[in-house]
Scaffold this motif. Structure first.
Motif, PDB file in Angstrom:
ATOM      1  N   ARG A 295       0.992  -1.620   0.298  1.00 62.24           N
ATOM      2  CA  ARG A 295       0.085   0.081   0.360  1.00 62.24           C
ATOM      3  C   ARG A 295       0.847   0.996   0.108  1.00 62.24           C
ATOM      4  NH1 ARG A 295      -4.141  -0.549   4.694  1.00 62.24           N
ATOM      5  NH2 ARG A 295      -3.268   1.628   4.722  1.00 62.24           N
ATOM      6  N   ALA A 296       1.626   1.146   1.138  1.00 58.06           N
ATOM      7  CA  ALA A 296       2.237   2.543   0.795  1.00 58.06           C
ATOM      8  C   ALA A 296       3.509   2.587  -1.422  1.00 58.06           C
ATOM      9  CB  ALA A 296       3.790   2.290   1.888  1.00 58.06           C
ATOM     10  N   ARG A 297       3.821   1.439  -0.867  1.00 57.82           N
ATOM     11  CA  ARG A 297       4.951   1.913  -2.336  1.00 57.82           C
ATOM     12  C   ARG A 297       3.309   2.227  -3.785  1.00 57.82           C
ATOM     13  NH1 ARG A 297       5.672  -2.639  -4.480  1.00 57.82           N
ATOM     14  NH2 ARG A 297       5.326  -3.874  -2.870  1.00 57.82           N
ATOM     15  N   ALA A 298       2.438   1.910  -3.036  1.00 58.62           N
ATOM     16  CA  ALA A 298       1.363   1.986  -4.451  1.00 58.62           C
ATOM     17  C   ALA A 298       1.231   3.927  -4.085  1.00 58.62           C
ATOM     18  CB  ALA A 298       0.776   1.718  -4.195  1.00 58.62           C
ATOM     19  N   HIS A 299       1.725   4.345  -3.057  1.00 58.22           N
ATOM     20  CA  HIS A 299       0.960   5.803  -2.471  1.00 58.22           C
ATOM     21  C   HIS A 299       2.217   6.527  -2.834  1.00 58.22           C
ATOM     22  CE1 HIS A 299      -0.244   8.896  -0.604  1.00 58.22           C
ATOM     23  NE2 HIS A 299       0.679   8.687   0.776  1.00 58.22           N
ATOM     24  N   LEU A 303       2.378   9.228  -5.841  1.00 59.93           N
ATOM     25  CA  LEU A 303       3.161  10.949  -5.373  1.00 59.93           C
ATOM     26  C   LEU A 303       4.269  11.311  -6.376  1.00 59.93           C
ATOM     27  CD1 LEU A 303       3.539  11.017  -1.261  1.00 59.93           C
ATOM     28  CD2 LEU A 303       2.071  12.255  -2.404  1.00 59.93           C
ATOM     29  N   PHE A 304       4.940  10.321  -6.747  1.00 54.62           N
ATOM     30  CA  PHE A 304       5.524  10.602  -7.622  1.00 54.62           C
ATOM     31  C   PHE A 304       6.046  10.240  -8.786  1.00 54.62           C
ATOM     32  CE2 PHE A 304       7.809  10.332  -2.532  1.00 54.62           C
ATOM     33  CZ  PHE A 304       7.988  11.520  -2.840  1.00 54.62           C
ATOM     34  N   GLY A 305       5.015   9.682  -9.217  1.00 54.26           N
ATOM     35  CA  GLY A 305       4.744   9.249 -10.163  1.00 54.26           C
ATOM     36  C   GLY A 305       5.227   8.142 -11.014  1.00 54.26           C
ATOM     37  N   ALA A 409      19.298   4.288 -11.730  1.00 47.72           N
ATOM     38  CA  ALA A 409      19.453   5.331 -10.672  1.00 47.72           C
ATOM     39  C   ALA A 409      18.509   6.264 -11.315  1.00 47.72           C
ATOM     40  CB  ALA A 409      20.825   5.811  -9.752  1.00 47.72           C
ATOM     41  N   LEU A 410      19.180   7.114 -12.540  1.00 46.65           N
ATOM     42  CA  LEU A 410      18.620   7.809 -13.730  1.00 46.65           C
ATOM     43  C   LEU A 410      17.398   7.354 -13.811  1.00 46.65           C
ATOM     44  CD1 LEU A 410      21.993   8.478 -15.186  1.00 46.65           C
ATOM     45  CD2 LEU A 410      21.296   9.672 -13.441  1.00 46.65           C
ATOM     46  N   LYS A 411      17.070   6.499 -13.950  1.00 50.23           N
ATOM     47  CA  LYS A 411      15.423   6.207 -14.939  1.00 50.23           C
ATOM     48  C   LYS A 411      14.926   6.300 -13.799  1.00 50.23           C
ATOM     49  CE  LYS A 411      13.573   4.147 -18.142  1.00 50.23           C
ATOM     50  NZ  LYS A 411      13.485   5.376 -18.453  1.00 50.23           N
TER      51      LYS A 411
END
Ligand code: 6PG
Length: 467
Positions: A295-299, A303-305, A409-411
């Motif tokens: 759930r946290a990862r989906a949130h 938030l960040f796309g 990391a860049l992606k």
């Protein structure tokens, strides 16, 4: 009468018992529930092994069906071992042997070995790797306990083990908890190996937008080259498997939260308490824990796309990075084995550990023979990453690892085990690190003292009070 007993007819226990019978030894078996005993008896009959199997209703009957001195393999969940031993030990006499063949914490094995020794019983902590198939047809077996305890069962253990070029993948590795510790580190390496494979899958899926079957075909190709291994092989198969219910790839219907029974975590705990760090294994354990935070990862994604597919490092870089990260994970694993061997006085033969991992176990791979030889030749500074025979792989592999970690990391794609492996490698190739500053900081706020490059006395201090 049977030559050996086995208590605990779960998947691993049942298959190990069938393996023992199939290898020509009479085996008495039992289990807590009668259902499992009946199921096992049916299986043995179906495989033409009924004549070598004595199914007994309980522990006492099982013990009564054994030749003396008696040997009983216990194959139950780690949490049930003490209870089974408490029931079993009083049924045995001096000189008999209890073999714990489950994934036990080696601290428990040390305690149990000591307690059984006081009662005049032998106790063997035996790591068995290879899953269901391995247990049935030949696992890798890591034995710990007194050498004299192993002697009476050695022929059975070697007979049921996997063979590498005719040599048994079973060995007595050291006293008390040595076998279970080696198995624990085996599992830690297994976690790291699985994680770097999963990271490549993630890069190709989310970075390059490849469907599972295409990724599976790449793993299938890699399995014909230097990466050849059981885990690469099954990954190729898994990624190309179809879900009968949806007709789509089976991996696409599986929840992305990884389970863990604890051996990976034990590896990390022991590494830290021995003043070591196995960063690639730590990362793999952490990644499993983070995977549970769905759930946290989906949130976070909201938030960040989400990540958009685009360029990622090519197949060759991924293959070389996998190789390099694997060597680094083993390097850390071997260092940990050495540290534990020194701490507990086991005199572990690390090359022997690598040799018995060459067949039967989950981490078996083409590389393991080269690793075993490199360890046998002596590792510079105790590090597999410095072994001359891995020089080229590490030179090109480290470059590839760097391009994979920086590209990911860049992606914005997570590659924790690759990153952890690279961080260790880069630390180990830098003669002068940055810990001098840590020492100065410690001395500044706590007068903890430091050693000067030009003066080896301890507890020297900086001019901090002088402003
Ligand atoms: C083996 C495996 C096995 C382990 C499973 C699951 O060597 O046969 O290591 O012992 O129990 O791989 O482990 P996790 O549930 O911790 O992933």
């Amino acid at each position: 009468m049977a030559r050996i007993g086995l208590y605990g007819l779960g998947v691993m226990g049942a298959n190990l018992a069938l393996n023992i019978a199939d290898s020509g030894f009479d085996v008495a078996v039992s289990n807590r529930s009668q259902d499992a005993i009946d199921r096992f008896a049916d299986m043995a009959a179906a495989q033409g092994l009924a004549g070598r199997v004595v199914a007994q209703p309980d522990l006492a009957a099982l013990v009564g069906a054994l030749d003396q001195p008696r040997s009983v393999i216990v194959m139950v969940a780690a949490s049930a071992v003490d209870a089974v031993i408490a029931d079993l030990a009083p049924l045995l006499s001096q000189g008999d042997t209890i073999i714990d063949a489950g994934n036990a914490n080696f601290h428990d094995t040390r305690r149990r070995e000591g307690a059984m020794r006081e009662r005049g019983l032998h106790f063997i902590g035996m790591g068995v790797s290879g899953g269901e198939e391995g247990a049935r047809h030949g696992p890798s077996i890591m034995v710990g306990g007194a050498k004299a305890s192993y002697a009476p069962i050695r022929d059975i253990i070697e007979a049921i083990s996997a063979k590498y070029q005719g040599q048994p993948c079973a060995a007595h590795l050291g006293p008390d908890g040595a076998g279970h510790f080696v198995k624990t580190v085996h599992n830690g390496i297994e976690y790291a190996d699985m994680q770097i494979i999963a990271e490549v899958y993630g890069l190709l899926r989310d970075g390059a937008g490849w469907p599972p079957a295409r990724i599976g075909q790449l793993f299938e190709r890699w399995n014909k080259g230097p990466l050849q291994s059981y885990l690469i092989e099954i990954t190729g198969k898994v990624l190309q498997a179809t879900d009968p219910a949806t007709g789509g790839p089976v991996v696409d219907v599986i929840v992305d939260a990884a389970g863990q029974k604890g051996t990976g975590r034990w590896t990390v705990i022991e590494a830290l308490s021995l003043g070591q760090s196995a960063s690639s294994i730590e990362a793999a354990v952490a990644a499993r824990s983070w995977s549970a935070l769905r759930r946290a990862r989906a949130h976070g994604q909201e938030l960040f796309g989400a990540i958009e597919p685009g360029d990622i490092p090519g197949e060759e870089a991924l293959e070389q990075a996998l190789l390099a990260a694997k060597v680094i994970a083993y390097s850390q694993g071997f260092s940990l084995l050495q540290a534990a061997s020194d701490e507990y006085g086991w005199s572990l033969d690390l090359a022997r550990c690598a040799e018995i991992w060459r067949a039967g176990c989950i981490i078996r791979s083409a590389l393991l023979d080269d690793m075993a030889n490199a360890v046998r030749d002596g590792l510079p500074e105790g590090q597999l990453i410095f072994a001359p025979s891995f020089g080229d792989a590490m030179q090109t592999g480290a470059r590839a690892l760097r391009s994979v970690v920086s590209g990911a990391a860049l992606k914005g794609l997570p590659v924790p085990a690759f990153s952890g492996a690279l961080a260790f490698f880069d630390t180990m190739r830098q003669a002068r690190g940055s810990a001098n500053l840590i020492q100065a900081q410690r001395d500044f706020f706590g007068a903890h003292g430091f050693v000067r490059l030009d003066d080896a006395r301890r507890d020297q201090h900086g001019p901090w009070g002088q402003g």
